[in-house]
Design an enzyme around this catalytic site. Structure first.
Site, mmCIF file in Angstrom:
data_model
loop_
_atom_site.group_PDB
_atom_site.id
_atom_site.type_symbol
_atom_site.label_atom_id
_atom_site.label_comp_id
_atom_site.label_asym_id
_atom_site.label_seq_id
_atom_site.Cartn_x
_atom_site.Cartn_y
_atom_site.Cartn_z
ATOM 1 N N LYS A 289 0.777 -1.219 -0.015
ATOM 2 C CA LYS A 289 0.112 0.238 0.018
ATOM 3 C C LYS A 289 0.878 1.156 0.051
ATOM 4 O O LYS A 289 1.847 1.233 0.855
ATOM 5 C CB LYS A 289 -1.153 -0.156 1.129
ATOM 6 C CG LYS A 289 -2.033 0.959 1.242
ATOM 7 C CD LYS A 289 -3.010 0.671 2.296
ATOM 8 C CE LYS A 289 -4.166 1.569 2.291
ATOM 9 N NZ LYS A 289 -5.277 1.220 3.168
ATOM 10 N N GLU A 375 -18.822 -6.236 11.369
ATOM 11 C CA GLU A 375 -19.826 -5.775 12.176
ATOM 12 C C GLU A 375 -20.595 -6.543 12.813
ATOM 13 O O GLU A 375 -21.106 -6.310 13.880
ATOM 14 C CB GLU A 375 -20.622 -4.579 11.373
ATOM 15 C CG GLU A 375 -19.468 -3.315 11.053
ATOM 16 C CD GLU A 375 -18.799 -3.629 9.823
ATOM 17 O OE1 GLU A 375 -18.130 -2.709 9.271
ATOM 18 O OE2 GLU A 375 -18.953 -4.648 8.923
ATOM 19 N N ARG A 403 -24.803 -2.838 8.533
ATOM 20 C CA ARG A 403 -24.347 -4.296 8.340
ATOM 21 C C ARG A 403 -24.628 -5.285 9.501
ATOM 22 O O ARG A 403 -24.586 -6.353 9.311
ATOM 23 C CB ARG A 403 -22.847 -4.404 7.872
ATOM 24 C CG ARG A 403 -22.499 -3.350 6.768
ATOM 25 C CD ARG A 403 -21.175 -3.225 6.010
ATOM 26 N NE ARG A 403 -21.113 -4.787 5.255
ATOM 27 C CZ ARG A 403 -20.011 -4.956 4.519
ATOM 28 N NH1 ARG A 403 -18.994 -3.865 4.652
ATOM 29 N NH2 ARG A 403 -20.117 -5.974 3.643
#
Length: 642
Positions: A289, A375, A403
């Site tokens: 990244k 979640e 969610r």
């Protein structure tokens, strides 16, 4: 104005099909140019940087090998889609990204045929890709036709159960499907959990070069002369404590790990898979990244989200803060409460920095839990903590809590467990647009029996609501607060628990009462000042609670005024609807009360600055002023909106 990078190869690209004419060496050079262009573009607008830099080579290789938009390239979450946008005809509009009337920061179906599926929440790509593949096999009608389905998913997104549900189904179906695991060992925060450790072992327990050599192609896909050698290398790896891969157990042919920045690996593997795959395939690519831009590579979040910045130094151009951010106010208040109550603990779903729980974790590492992008698990985990005698705070963005809604209902509300929900990013959030708007939590929580639902009008109120939640053991409780800075009010030394279901009077007036729920109170007070200059002095109250309602306050306001207006930063069905239900049941409307409810409109509002989004929603001070004048039948000033 600084001059952009030299990009002679990129300048010739109008659509991805133009990449077909480039040699492999030219594609490698094109990737370098695309990386420089991405850095330059984001430096001017701000936005998501690190994720895109990590997939530059992969983006070029995918578009060089496959035939988008007929082939469906689906970017999970799609923080990493900026290089893809540049290659797919949107380069000239990159200066508008995440701005009003500009490009979305995520993939968006209405924006381009090269975005086959919209994203912004994680772990959806494999399900969608399988859906496209089945649609193709069943003869579905797509405007640009059907080809291969390719899902690009990060290792952080792989921590969510939905990804495995999709892989389990895909493996059972046995259809040709390509999944690319973009493994950078990092989502927004460092990935957590057993899956992350498993992926790490795949390339940490043997020399990386050996793994690259073994990953030149899947044994079943390679030409016959190469199969035996590849099989021996692969078997060797399996004997080095790595074991059979989980992905193969799910029915996928596993290729990797490979170097996701090495075009000499990416291009042959993708071409082989395209030519020979006859079932589900997973390509495990190791990436970095922020790759290729030192300020991003060295940042703790690898340049995930950036304000405008100087390309040479990486220094961000952030406006100075005038008031503390709501997220930090929450974190500091929770730390203060936890210092006096050992039962206070905190849970986040892969967003420790975004929710402020990174600060809590520094002080109380044994009482802070990052469950990953999960979640549903996070909510039920909190329910278990509460049932076990702890005082858990689930710090989750409003849009992400959606969610875990089934768990909120079944595992928390029905059992009346005292889970505390700290709902960040309430209301309209700005550059992330509709996918991240916190529009629905008031409605979806207030209809649950036994739930207490609060909204902070300012940062001081948030401190008191944290204190209230800590001491509320009678059932679940939630409090919401927006992104960004507070309004600059005087801060209390310590939070004082609020009386449950009691609002507060802000100013008393006549004729019309405005009952605010949440941080629109600042706009309500600005509207009241403007109205007072017209000779109309409205009463203003802060409801604090959507559930339970302050019946006494509401009925008093209704009785003593000819009109009552509620204002909230949420969709229809929330606070105003509950107030209307109360007034109707009490027969107040029978006596002729004029009632209006200002809520977010029944549309998804695209990205813009928050104040611009609220202007679209018709909820700024001038709109509130106009609503009062309208309900009182007072003539408008020419040019003002009603």
């Amino acid at each position: 104005m600084s001059q952009g990078p030299e990009t002679p190869l990129l300048d010739r690209v109008r659509t991805p099909s133009d990449l077909k004419g480039y040699s492999d060496a030219e594609l490698s050079t094109l990737a370098d140019e695309l990386r420089a262009e991405t850095i330059a573009a984001v430096s001017q607008t701000g936005g998501h940087l690190g994720a895109g830099l990590g997939v530059v080579e992969l983006t070029v290789a995918l578009h060089a090998v496959f035939d988008a938009p007929r082939d469906k390239i689906i970017w999970d979450v799609s923080h990493q889609s900026y290089p893809h946008k540049i290659l797919t005809g949107r380069r000239e509009r990159m200066h508008t990204i995440r701005q009003k009337d500009g490009l979305s920061g995520f993939t968006k179906r209405s924006e381009s045929p090269y975005d086959p599926f919209g994203a912004a929440h994680s772990s959806t790509s494999i399900s969608a890709a399988l859906g496209f593949k089945v649609a193709a096999d069943l003869g579905g009608d797509a405007p640009v036709g059907h080809g291969d389905s390719i899902a690009v998913i990060g290792d952080g997104a792989m921590s969510a159960g939905m990804a495995y549900e999709a892989m389990n189904h895909a493996g059972d179906q046995g259809r040709r499907l390509i999944v690319i695991l973009n493994d950078n060992e990092m989502s927004i925060a460092p990935p957590v959990g057993a899956m992350s450790r498993y992926l790490s072992r795949l390339y940490a327990e043997a020399p990386f070069q050996d793994l690259k050599d073994a990953a030149k192609g899947a044994v079943s896909l390679l030409p016959p002369p190469f199969r035996e050698g590849a099989k021996r290398a692969r078997d060797l790896l399996k004997g080095m404590a790595v074991g059979g891969t989980l992905f193969e157990a799910l029915g996928f042919s596993y290729i990797g790990p490979i170097d996701g920045h090495d075009m000499d690996q990416l291009l042959p593997i993708l071409r082989t898979v395209k030519a020979r795959a006859d079932g589900p395939v997973l390509i495990h690519a190791i990436t970095q990244k922020g790759k290729g831009y030192r300020p991003a590579e060295s940042a703790p979040d690898r340049g995930h989200a950036r304000a405008k910045f100087d390309v040479a130094t990486g220094e961000q151009k952030k406006a100075p803060s005038n008031a503390p951010a709501y997220t930090k106010v929450f974190a500091r208040s929770l730390i203060d409460e936890a210092s006096r109550d050992s039962r206070v603990c905190a849970v986040t779903a892969a967003m420790p920095d975004g929710t402020g729980l990174d600060l809590f974790a520094e002080r109380f590492p044994s009482r802070c839990f990052d469950v990953g992008i999960a979640e549903q698990h996070g909510v039920t985990f909190c329910a278990g903590l509460a049932a076990g005698g702890m005082r858990p705070f689930a710090a989750i963005y409003s849009t992400f809590l959606q969610r875990g809604y089934d768990q909120v209902v079944h595992d928390v509300a029905i059992q009346r467990l005292p889970v505390r929900f700290a709902i960040d990013r309430a209301g309209l959030v700005g550059a992330d647009g509709a996918t991240h708007a916190g529009s629905y939590d008031v409605a979806y929580l207030s209809n649950l029996p036994g739930f207490t639902v609060m909204a902070a009008a300012d940062e001081a109120e948030l401190v008191h609501m944290v204190a209230t939640a800590v001491r509320h053991d009678e059932g679940p409780i939630a409090f919401r607060y927006p992104r960004g800075e507070g309004v600059g009010v005087e801060m209390p030394e310590r939070g004082v628990p609020l009386e449950i279901g009691k609002g507060r009077m802000i100013r008393e007036g006549g004729r019309v009462a405005i009952l605010s729920f949440g941080t629109r109170l600042k706009e309500v007070l600005a509207a009241a000042e403007a109205l007072e200059a017209r000779g109309i002095a409205p009463t203003v109250a802060d409801a604090r609670f959507a559930k339970p309602l302050d019946r006494e306050l509401i009925l008093t306001l209704a009785r003593e005024h000819e009109a009552l207006i509620t204002v909230e930063e949420g969709a229809v069905g929330g606070f105003g609807s509950h107030v209307a239900q109360l007034l109707a049941e009490e027969g107040v409307f029978d006596a002729g009360l004029k009632y209006r409810s200002m809520v977010l409109p029944d549309v998804f509002i695209d990205q813009a600055k928050p104040e611009e989004m609220y202007a679209v929603a018709g909820m700024n001070a001038d709109h509130i002023e106009a609503k009062v004048l309208s309900v009182l039948d007072v003539a408008q000033v020419a040019g003002r909106r009603a």
